[in-house]
Design an enzyme around this catalytic site. Structure first.
Site, PDB file in Angstrom:
ATOM      1  N   SER A   1      51.191  48.653  33.590  1.00 35.49           N
ATOM      2  CA  SER A   1      50.770  47.634  32.627  1.00 35.49           C
ATOM      3  C   SER A   1      51.262  47.949  31.222  1.00 35.49           C
ATOM      4  O   SER A   1      51.133  47.119  30.336  1.00 35.49           O
ATOM      5  CB  SER A   1      49.252  47.496  32.650  1.00 35.49           C
ATOM      6  OG  SER A   1      48.645  48.753  32.665  1.00 35.49           O
TER       7      SER A   1
ATOM      8  N   HIS B   1      55.203  43.398  36.596  1.00 36.30           N
ATOM      9  CA  HIS B   1      53.795  43.501  36.184  1.00 36.30           C
ATOM     10  C   HIS B   1      53.027  42.245  36.596  1.00 36.30           C
ATOM     11  O   HIS B   1      53.159  41.194  35.977  1.00 36.30           O
ATOM     12  CB  HIS B   1      53.725  43.725  34.661  1.00 36.30           C
ATOM     13  CG  HIS B   1      52.337  43.918  34.155  1.00 36.30           C
ATOM     14  ND1 HIS B   1      51.937  43.524  32.904  1.00 36.30           N
ATOM     15  CD2 HIS B   1      51.238  44.464  34.742  1.00 36.30           C
ATOM     16  CE1 HIS B   1      50.658  43.817  32.747  1.00 36.30           C
ATOM     17  NE2 HIS B   1      50.212  44.388  33.843  1.00 36.30           N
TER      18      HIS B   1
ATOM     19  N   GLU C   1      55.268  39.577  34.654  1.00 39.23           N
ATOM     20  CA  GLU C   1      56.170  40.044  33.593  1.00 39.23           C
ATOM     21  C   GLU C   1      57.248  40.882  34.282  1.00 39.23           C
ATOM     22  O   GLU C   1      56.928  41.826  35.002  1.00 39.23           O
ATOM     23  CB  GLU C   1      55.425  40.951  32.610  1.00 39.23           C
ATOM     24  CG  GLU C   1      54.546  40.247  31.608  1.00 39.23           C
ATOM     25  CD  GLU C   1      54.006  41.223  30.561  1.00 39.23           C
ATOM     26  OE1 GLU C   1      54.312  41.057  29.376  1.00 39.23           O
ATOM     27  OE2 GLU C   1      53.261  42.151  30.932  1.00 39.23           O
TER      28      GLU C   1
ATOM     29  N   ASN D   1      49.881  42.937  27.480  1.00 38.72           N
ATOM     30  CA  ASN D   1      48.877  43.872  26.971  1.00 38.72           C
ATOM     31  C   ASN D   1      49.016  44.175  25.484  1.00 38.72           C
ATOM     32  O   ASN D   1      48.058  44.610  24.852  1.00 38.72           O
ATOM     33  CB  ASN D   1      48.890  45.146  27.803  1.00 38.72           C
ATOM     34  CG  ASN D   1      48.179  44.901  29.111  1.00 38.72           C
ATOM     35  OD1 ASN D   1      47.126  44.266  29.129  1.00 38.72           O
ATOM     36  ND2 ASN D   1      48.760  45.350  30.212  1.00 38.72           N
TER      37      ASN D   1
HETATM   38  N1  CAA Z   1      42.115  36.588  46.063  1.00 35.82           N
HETATM   39  C1  CAA Z   1      42.230  35.296  46.380  1.00 35.82           C
HETATM   40  N2  CAA Z   1      41.586  34.318  45.702  1.00 35.82           N
HETATM   41  C2  CAA Z   1      40.777  34.676  44.700  1.00 35.82           C
HETATM   42  C3  CAA Z   1      40.616  36.021  44.308  1.00 35.82           C
HETATM   43  C4  CAA Z   1      41.342  36.998  45.036  1.00 35.82           C
HETATM   44  N3  CAA Z   1      41.271  38.289  44.723  1.00 35.82           N
HETATM   45  N4  CAA Z   1      39.751  36.056  43.250  1.00 35.82           N
HETATM   46  C5  CAA Z   1      39.408  34.783  42.982  1.00 35.82           C
HETATM   47  N5  CAA Z   1      40.023  33.959  43.865  1.00 35.82           N
HETATM   48  C6  CAA Z   1      39.990  32.492  43.863  1.00 35.82           C
HETATM   49  C7  CAA Z   1      38.675  31.912  44.269  1.00 35.82           C
HETATM   50  O1  CAA Z   1      38.581  31.753  45.663  1.00 35.82           O
HETATM   51  C8  CAA Z   1      38.678  30.560  43.547  1.00 35.82           C
HETATM   52  O2  CAA Z   1      39.485  29.620  44.217  1.00 35.82           O
HETATM   53  P1  CAA Z   1      39.376  28.034  43.921  1.00 35.82           P
HETATM   54  O3  CAA Z   1      39.740  27.811  42.489  1.00 35.82           O
HETATM   55  O4  CAA Z   1      40.374  27.429  44.870  1.00 35.82           O
HETATM   56  O5  CAA Z   1      37.948  27.669  44.193  1.00 35.82           O
HETATM   57  C9  CAA Z   1      39.392  30.871  42.269  1.00 35.82           C
HETATM   58  O6  CAA Z   1      40.161  32.046  42.502  1.00 35.82           O
HETATM   59  C10 CAA Z   1      38.416  31.097  41.162  1.00 35.82           C
HETATM   60  O7  CAA Z   1      37.528  32.137  41.563  1.00 35.82           O
HETATM   61  P2  CAA Z   1      35.934  32.043  41.489  1.00 35.82           P
HETATM   62  O8  CAA Z   1      35.477  30.646  41.741  1.00 35.82           O
HETATM   63  O9  CAA Z   1      35.374  33.137  42.332  1.00 35.82           O
HETATM   64  O10 CAA Z   1      35.573  32.492  40.028  1.00 35.82           O
HETATM   65  P3  CAA Z   1      36.078  31.959  38.670  1.00 35.82           P
HETATM   66  O11 CAA Z   1      36.258  30.493  38.640  1.00 35.82           O
HETATM   67  O12 CAA Z   1      35.156  32.596  37.708  1.00 35.82           O
HETATM   68  O13 CAA Z   1      37.536  32.606  38.506  1.00 35.82           O
HETATM   69  C11 CAA Z   1      39.010  34.322  37.881  1.00 35.82           C
HETATM   70  C12 CAA Z   1      37.757  33.978  38.648  1.00 35.82           C
HETATM   71  C13 CAA Z   1      40.215  33.664  38.556  1.00 35.82           C
HETATM   72  C14 CAA Z   1      39.142  35.819  37.956  1.00 35.82           C
HETATM   73  C15 CAA Z   1      38.865  33.761  36.421  1.00 35.82           C
HETATM   74  O14 CAA Z   1      37.650  34.187  35.856  1.00 35.82           O
HETATM   75  C16 CAA Z   1      39.975  34.223  35.521  1.00 35.82           C
HETATM   76  O15 CAA Z   1      41.058  33.657  35.504  1.00 35.82           O
HETATM   77  N6  CAA Z   1      39.709  35.292  34.711  1.00 35.82           N
HETATM   78  C17 CAA Z   1      40.687  35.878  33.814  1.00 35.82           C
HETATM   79  C18 CAA Z   1      41.562  36.783  34.611  1.00 35.82           C
HETATM   80  C19 CAA Z   1      42.581  37.459  33.761  1.00 35.82           C
HETATM   81  O16 CAA Z   1      42.661  37.308  32.553  1.00 35.82           O
HETATM   82  N7  CAA Z   1      43.400  38.271  34.425  1.00 35.82           N
HETATM   83  C20 CAA Z   1      44.371  39.070  33.750  1.00 35.82           C
HETATM   84  C21 CAA Z   1      43.773  40.413  33.515  1.00 35.82           C
HETATM   85  S1  CAA Z   1      44.886  41.445  32.668  1.00 35.82           S
HETATM   86  C22 CAA Z   1      45.852  42.072  33.873  1.00 35.82           C
HETATM   87  O17 CAA Z   1      45.676  41.898  35.030  1.00 35.82           O
HETATM   88  C23 CAA Z   1      46.961  42.868  33.397  1.00 35.82           C
HETATM   89  C24 CAA Z   1      46.709  44.235  32.944  1.00 35.82           C
HETATM   90  O18 CAA Z   1      47.687  44.971  32.891  1.00 35.82           O
HETATM   91  C25 CAA Z   1      45.426  44.757  32.473  1.00 35.82           C
END
Ligand code: CAA
Length: 283
Positions: free
Chosen positions: A120, A140, A152, A190
């Site tokens: 990351s 990434h 990325e 990041n």
């Molecule tokens: N696998 C498959 N599907 C998944 C899943 C997984 N691991 N996690 C969630 N889903 C699906 C759910 O089934 C749901 O599907 P539908 O839209 O078709 O109903 C959808 O994703 C949304 O999930 P939830 O309904 O359970 O919950 P939510 O609406 O609160 O969404 C989330 C969850 C997608 C995580 C949302 O909160 C989100 O987008 N959060 C921000 C995530 C983010 O910013 N990620 C980047 C982090 S930084 C990073 O990764 C990089 C780094 O280097 C640190």
């Protein structure tokens, strides 16, 4: 290069998500970790996440079986199939640990395979130097990998155009949107995300608002799906701290200094969702 088979090193959240995405798109994947229990846990997570997609009719029951059958669990990086076209490393954010894995793999994997790191923030140029710099790249993915569209693609100093082209094409085949990024600390995601999380932590430490209210401001005021403190717990506070340290050291700039409250929570092993507590508590 037409990439057909892939090894993913590390079965944690990112590694199992990456294996999931390759398998659902028809690729054969070896999923490698150091212990049987880690590999079993990774396959269990993939199966659970496939069930979410099954419930929503994105895949059928038969598809699920086929997808899981495309994933071969392997114990130990030294047992990685030697003829894979692409290796993606997704282990802990520790430069020495990553270098050690790539050194080991370099002597056993066929010389024209591409090496990618899901790091990351660690420099792709530094990770690539001791192995095959022209065939080395950053890939990434974002968490949760099956859901998030972005990849990325980070070009190290010596990454060839051919390697970049193969990985860009591959990312599109996975249904992702690749973005070309050059190798500077924290890349793009990041470099922008972590200062926001760090500032939210300073705001909490200084008593500007409660943790719930800080998150509400960003959720309702900026339409973010999660507030920054909830997102930090989701990513892992240790991961956030490690990335901030890469930014702080990489730019030698005090604007990236990690908040003392973040350091304190990590020292107390309150790492977020994975330990049951970070800024918030989880069942
Ligand atoms: N696998 C498959 N599907 C998944 C899943 C997984 N691991 N996690 C969630 N889903 C699906 C759910 O089934 C749901 O599907 P539908 O839209 O078709 O109903 C959808 O994703 C949304 O999930 P939830 O309904 O359970 O919950 P939510 O609406 O609160 O969404 C989330 C969850 C997608 C995580 C949302 O909160 C989100 O987008 N959060 C921000 C995530 C983010 O910013 N990620 C980047 C982090 S930084 C990073 O990764 C990089 C780094 O280097 C640190």
């Amino acid at each position: 290069m037409n990439i057909k088979n892939v090894s993913v090193i590390g079965g944690g959240t990112m590694g199992n998500g990456i294996a999931h995405v390759f398998a659902i798109n028809g690729f054969d994947v070896s999923l490698i970790d150091i212990k049987q229990e880690f590999v079993d846990k990774a396959i269990g997570s993939i199966s659970k996440n496939l069930d979410r997609q099954l419930k929503k009719d994105i895949i059928s029951k038969e598809d699920k079986e086929k997808i899981l059958n495309r994933i071969t669990p392997v114990i130990g990086a030294e047992n990685t199939p030697t003829d894979v076209d692409l290796v993606i490393e997704a282990i802990i954010e520790d430069k020495d640990a990553k270098l050690s894995i790539f050194n080991k793999l370099n002597s056993i994997i066929k010389p024209d395979s591409i090496f990618a790191s899901n790091t990351s923030s660690i420099s792709i140029t530094e990770l690539s130097a001791a192995t095959r710099p022209d065939k080395f790249i950053g890939m990434h993915f974002m968490n949760p990998v099956p859901v998030m569209k972005l990849v990325e693609i980070i070009r190290g100093y010596s990454t060839s155009d051919e390697t970049f082209g193969s990985i860009k094409e591959l990312s599109e085949k996975l249904g992702k949107v690749p973005v070309e990024v050059f190798d500077y600390p924290g890349f793009v995601a990041n470099r922008i995300l972590m200062p926001m999380i760090n500032e939210a932590t300073f705001a909490l430490m200084e008593g500007v608002a409660s943790k719930e209210d800080i998150d509400t401001v960003m959720k309702l005021g900026m339409n973010h799906p999660m507030g920054p403190l909830t997102l930090a717990d989701f990513i892992g506070l240790d991961v956030c701290l490690a990335i901030l340290e890469v930014l702080y050291n990489g730019f030698s700039d005090s604007k990236y200094r990690p908040c003392p409250l973040l350091k304190k929570l990590v020292a107390a092993n309150k790492l977020g969702r994975k330990t049951g507590e970070g800024f918030f508590k989880y069942d």
